[in-house]
Write a protein that holds these residues in place. Structure first.
Motif, PDB file in Angstrom:
ATOM      1  N   TYR A   2      -7.422  38.203   3.833  1.00 31.70           N
ATOM      2  CA  TYR A   2      -8.102  37.019   3.297  1.00 31.70           C
ATOM      3  C   TYR A   2      -7.450  35.736   3.798  1.00 31.70           C
ATOM      4  CZ  TYR A   2      -9.679  33.552  -0.105  1.00 31.70           C
ATOM      5  OH  TYR A   2     -10.187  32.428  -0.697  1.00 31.70           O
ATOM      6  N   PHE A   3      -6.126  35.651   3.736  1.00 31.26           N
ATOM      7  CA  PHE A   3      -5.443  34.432   4.128  1.00 31.26           C
ATOM      8  C   PHE A   3      -5.454  34.233   5.644  1.00 31.26           C
ATOM      9  CE2 PHE A   3      -3.796  34.746  -0.183  1.00 31.26           C
ATOM     10  CZ  PHE A   3      -3.842  33.416  -0.589  1.00 31.26           C
ATOM     11  N   LEU A   4      -5.432  35.326   6.387  1.00 29.83           N
ATOM     12  CA  LEU A   4      -5.529  35.188   7.850  1.00 29.83           C
ATOM     13  C   LEU A   4      -6.924  34.726   8.274  1.00 29.83           C
ATOM     14  CD1 LEU A   4      -3.476  38.280   9.075  1.00 29.83           C
ATOM     15  CD2 LEU A   4      -2.842  35.869   9.228  1.00 29.83           C
ATOM     16  N   ILE A   5      -7.950  35.182   7.543  1.00 27.98           N
ATOM     17  CA  ILE A   5      -9.308  34.704   7.820  1.00 27.98           C
ATOM     18  C   ILE A   5      -9.403  33.206   7.524  1.00 27.98           C
ATOM     19  CG2 ILE A   5     -11.708  34.799   7.029  1.00 27.98           C
ATOM     20  CD1 ILE A   5     -11.373  37.808   6.703  1.00 27.98           C
ATOM     21  N   LEU A   6      -8.780  32.767   6.415  1.00 31.07           N
ATOM     22  CA  LEU A   6      -8.761  31.341   6.101  1.00 31.07           C
ATOM     23  C   LEU A   6      -8.079  30.547   7.208  1.00 31.07           C
ATOM     24  CD1 LEU A   6      -7.939  31.178   2.276  1.00 31.07           C
ATOM     25  CD2 LEU A   6     -10.104  30.650   3.399  1.00 31.07           C
ATOM     26  N   ALA A   7      -6.950  31.072   7.701  1.00 34.16           N
ATOM     27  CA  ALA A   7      -6.249  30.394   8.798  1.00 34.16           C
ATOM     28  C   ALA A   7      -7.138  30.312  10.033  1.00 34.16           C
ATOM     29  CB  ALA A   7      -4.955  31.132   9.125  1.00 34.16           C
ATOM     30  N   GLY A   8      -7.845  31.410  10.335  1.00 38.08           N
ATOM     31  CA  GLY A   8      -8.758  31.409  11.476  1.00 38.08           C
ATOM     32  C   GLY A   8      -9.867  30.387  11.316  1.00 38.08           C
ATOM     33  N   LEU A   9     -10.368  30.211  10.086  1.00 37.49           N
ATOM     34  CA  LEU A   9     -11.416  29.222   9.848  1.00 37.49           C
ATOM     35  C   LEU A   9     -10.890  27.804  10.045  1.00 37.49           C
ATOM     36  CD1 LEU A   9     -13.194  30.756   6.715  1.00 37.49           C
ATOM     37  CD2 LEU A   9     -14.064  30.639   9.068  1.00 37.49           C
ATOM     38  N   VAL A  10      -9.650  27.565   9.650  1.00 33.92           N
ATOM     39  CA  VAL A  10      -9.048  26.242   9.861  1.00 33.92           C
ATOM     40  C   VAL A  10      -8.959  25.951  11.359  1.00 33.92           C
ATOM     41  CG1 VAL A  10      -6.966  24.832   9.590  1.00 33.92           C
ATOM     42  CG2 VAL A  10      -7.770  26.256   7.695  1.00 33.92           C
ATOM     43  N   TYR A  11      -8.508  26.938  12.136  1.00 30.94           N
ATOM     44  CA  TYR A  11      -8.459  26.772  13.597  1.00 30.94           C
ATOM     45  C   TYR A  11      -9.866  26.514  14.159  1.00 30.94           C
ATOM     46  CZ  TYR A  11      -3.572  28.113  14.334  1.00 30.94           C
ATOM     47  OH  TYR A  11      -2.201  28.140  14.356  1.00 30.94           O
ATOM     48  N   LEU A  12     -10.860  27.198  13.605  1.00 28.30           N
ATOM     49  CA  LEU A  12     -12.238  27.027  14.075  1.00 28.30           C
ATOM     50  C   LEU A  12     -12.719  25.598  13.829  1.00 28.30           C
ATOM     51  CD1 LEU A  12     -14.821  28.243  15.262  1.00 28.30           C
ATOM     52  CD2 LEU A  12     -15.452  28.966  12.943  1.00 28.30           C
ATOM     53  N   VAL A  13     -12.379  25.045  12.664  1.00 24.14           N
ATOM     54  CA  VAL A  13     -12.761  23.666  12.346  1.00 24.14           C
ATOM     55  C   VAL A  13     -12.098  22.696  13.326  1.00 24.14           C
ATOM     56  CG1 VAL A  13     -12.538  21.816  10.645  1.00 24.14           C
ATOM     57  CG2 VAL A  13     -13.237  24.101   9.915  1.00 24.14           C
ATOM     58  N   ILE A  14     -10.802  22.906  13.574  1.00 24.93           N
ATOM     59  CA  ILE A  14     -10.061  22.012  14.474  1.00 24.93           C
ATOM     60  C   ILE A  14     -10.630  22.079  15.891  1.00 24.93           C
ATOM     61  CG2 ILE A  14      -7.814  21.519  15.514  1.00 24.93           C
ATOM     62  CD1 ILE A  14      -6.526  22.645  12.963  1.00 24.93           C
ATOM     63  N   THR A  15     -10.906  23.287  16.363  1.00 19.55           N
ATOM     64  CA  THR A  15     -11.433  23.420  17.729  1.00 19.55           C
ATOM     65  C   THR A  15     -12.837  22.847  17.842  1.00 19.55           C
ATOM     66  OG1 THR A  15     -12.169  25.688  17.215  1.00 19.55           O
ATOM     67  CG2 THR A  15     -10.021  25.439  18.274  1.00 19.55           C
ATOM     68  N   THR A  16     -13.645  22.989  16.791  1.00 20.34           N
ATOM     69  CA  THR A  16     -14.995  22.418  16.809  1.00 20.34           C
ATOM     70  C   THR A  16     -14.938  20.896  16.899  1.00 20.34           C
ATOM     71  OG1 THR A  16     -15.859  24.262  15.496  1.00 20.34           O
ATOM     72  CG2 THR A  16     -17.177  22.245  15.561  1.00 20.34           C
ATOM     73  N   LEU A  17     -14.071  20.280  16.106  1.00 17.28           N
ATOM     74  CA  LEU A  17     -13.899  18.830  16.162  1.00 17.28           C
ATOM     75  C   LEU A  17     -13.352  18.403  17.521  1.00 17.28           C
ATOM     76  CD1 LEU A  17     -12.421  18.146  12.599  1.00 17.28           C
ATOM     77  CD2 LEU A  17     -14.746  17.670  13.400  1.00 17.28           C
ATOM     78  N   SER A  18     -12.430  19.210  18.058  1.00 12.54           N
ATOM     79  CA  SER A  18     -11.860  18.894  19.375  1.00 12.54           C
ATOM     80  C   SER A  18     -12.935  18.915  20.449  1.00 12.54           C
ATOM     81  CB  SER A  18     -10.752  19.895  19.727  1.00 12.54           C
ATOM     82  OG  SER A  18      -9.678  19.817  18.808  1.00 12.54           O
ATOM     83  N   ASN A  19     -13.828  19.899  20.381  1.00 12.57           N
ATOM     84  CA  ASN A  19     -14.906  19.979  21.368  1.00 12.57           C
ATOM     85  C   ASN A  19     -15.806  18.748  21.312  1.00 12.57           C
ATOM     86  OD1 ASN A  19     -14.280  22.445  22.592  1.00 12.57           O
ATOM     87  ND2 ASN A  19     -15.306  23.611  20.984  1.00 12.57           N
ATOM     88  N   ARG A  20     -16.053  18.248  20.096  1.00 17.09           N
ATOM     89  CA  ARG A  20     -16.875  17.046  19.946  1.00 17.09           C
ATOM     90  C   ARG A  20     -16.185  15.841  20.576  1.00 17.09           C
ATOM     91  NH1 ARG A  20     -21.100  17.335  16.318  1.00 17.09           N
ATOM     92  NH2 ARG A  20     -20.967  15.088  15.940  1.00 17.09           N
ATOM     93  N   VAL A  21     -14.877  15.746  20.374  1.00 20.00           N
ATOM     94  CA  VAL A  21     -14.120  14.634  20.954  1.00 20.00           C
ATOM     95  C   VAL A  21     -14.179  14.684  22.478  1.00 20.00           C
ATOM     96  CG1 VAL A  21     -11.809  13.649  21.250  1.00 20.00           C
ATOM     97  CG2 VAL A  21     -12.575  14.355  18.980  1.00 20.00           C
ATOM     98  N   PHE A  22     -13.970  15.867  23.041  1.00 24.12           N
ATOM     99  CA  PHE A  22     -13.993  15.991  24.502  1.00 24.12           C
ATOM    100  C   PHE A  22     -15.391  15.741  25.069  1.00 24.12           C
ATOM    101  CE2 PHE A  22      -9.811  17.951  24.084  1.00 24.12           C
ATOM    102  CZ  PHE A  22      -9.175  17.476  25.219  1.00 24.12           C
TER     103      PHE A  22
END
Length: 233
Positions: free
Chosen positions: A197-217
């Motif tokens: 459960y907690f590793l999935i949460l961590a993966g979702l946080v990374y997904l949010v960060i990478t999605t925002l990063s893609n928008r910036v780029f």
């Protein structure tokens, strides 16, 4: 938020881990970009004493796994400092995991950014720089007015990709004691017996960060492609 996501009181620890991951990523990015620009210039230099070390740097770093390099650089730096302090009779100095993580990741990914910048510089038409020289622009003016805006257009796709890889590689520094997002998720999972459960949460946080990063780029790509037919979308 703890009750909503059933975090068992580990919400603040996960938030601190996420903040640590972001700080580590951005500082390592700044260092790797700086090293990349310097090394790219060295590899394209006509001076052999600059070109050879830069080539060795990129070849070595890209040939050895990141995990091996992290352990090697971290422990090598500490041993070197131990020998230095013993030699001069200084007080013992221990490298903190955060500084070690920034230096290590910056040094590793500086090699990848070097090739991004080198390829981008080679893609800029030589005539552009010759025209700038003919107009009497200084070396610095040629760089930030002519070369840099154009090389960024060619470099951004590769830079964006390497940034995402660097961001994910921050998880590796947990092995040297840094309490990043992955480490926080592991600790929470072990204590609550809910590691998945907690590793999935961590993966979702990374997904949010990478999605925002893609928008910036994407925005950066549109900015540097202004005036280029078929590319400024």
């Amino acid at each position: 938020m703890n009750d909503l996501l059933n975090l068992h009181g580990y919400g603040p620890m996960l938030a601190q881990g996420a903040w640590m991951t972001l700080k580590l990523s951005f500082l390592a990015l700044a260092l790797s970009l700086t090293l990349g620009l310097i090394a790219a210039g060295a590899k394209l230099s006509s001076a052999k004493w600059l070109r050879v070390p830069a080539t060795l740097y990129t070849t070595l770093i890209r040939s050895v796994p990141d995990l091996v390099l992290i352990l090697l650089i971290f422990y090598s730096l500490q041993l070197w400092l131990n020998d230095l302090t013993e030699m001069f009779g200084w007080n013992y100095f221990e490298i903190d995991p955060f500084t070690a993580g920034v230096v290590t990741l910056g040094f590793i990914y500086g090699a990848y950014f070097t090739e991004n910048f080198r390829g981008a510089i080679l893609s800029v038409p030589v005539g552009q720089l010759e025209a700038a020289t003919a107009y009497g622009l200084s070396r610095w003016q040629r760089f930030h007015l002519v070369l840099f805006p154009q090389l960024m257009r060619f470099a951004l796709p590769g830079l964006g990709n390497n940034w995402l890889v660097l961001l994910k590689s921050t998880a590796l520094v947990s092995i040297i004691g840094l309490s990043d997002l992955v480490k926080a998720a592991q600790n929470a999972g072990k204590t609550t017996n809910e590691p998945l459960y907690f590793l999935i949460l961590a993966g979702l946080v990374y997904l949010v960060i990478t999605t925002l990063s893609n928008r910036v780029f994407k925005r950066l790509e549109r900015r540097y492609n202004l005036g280029i037919k078929g590319m400024a979308r």
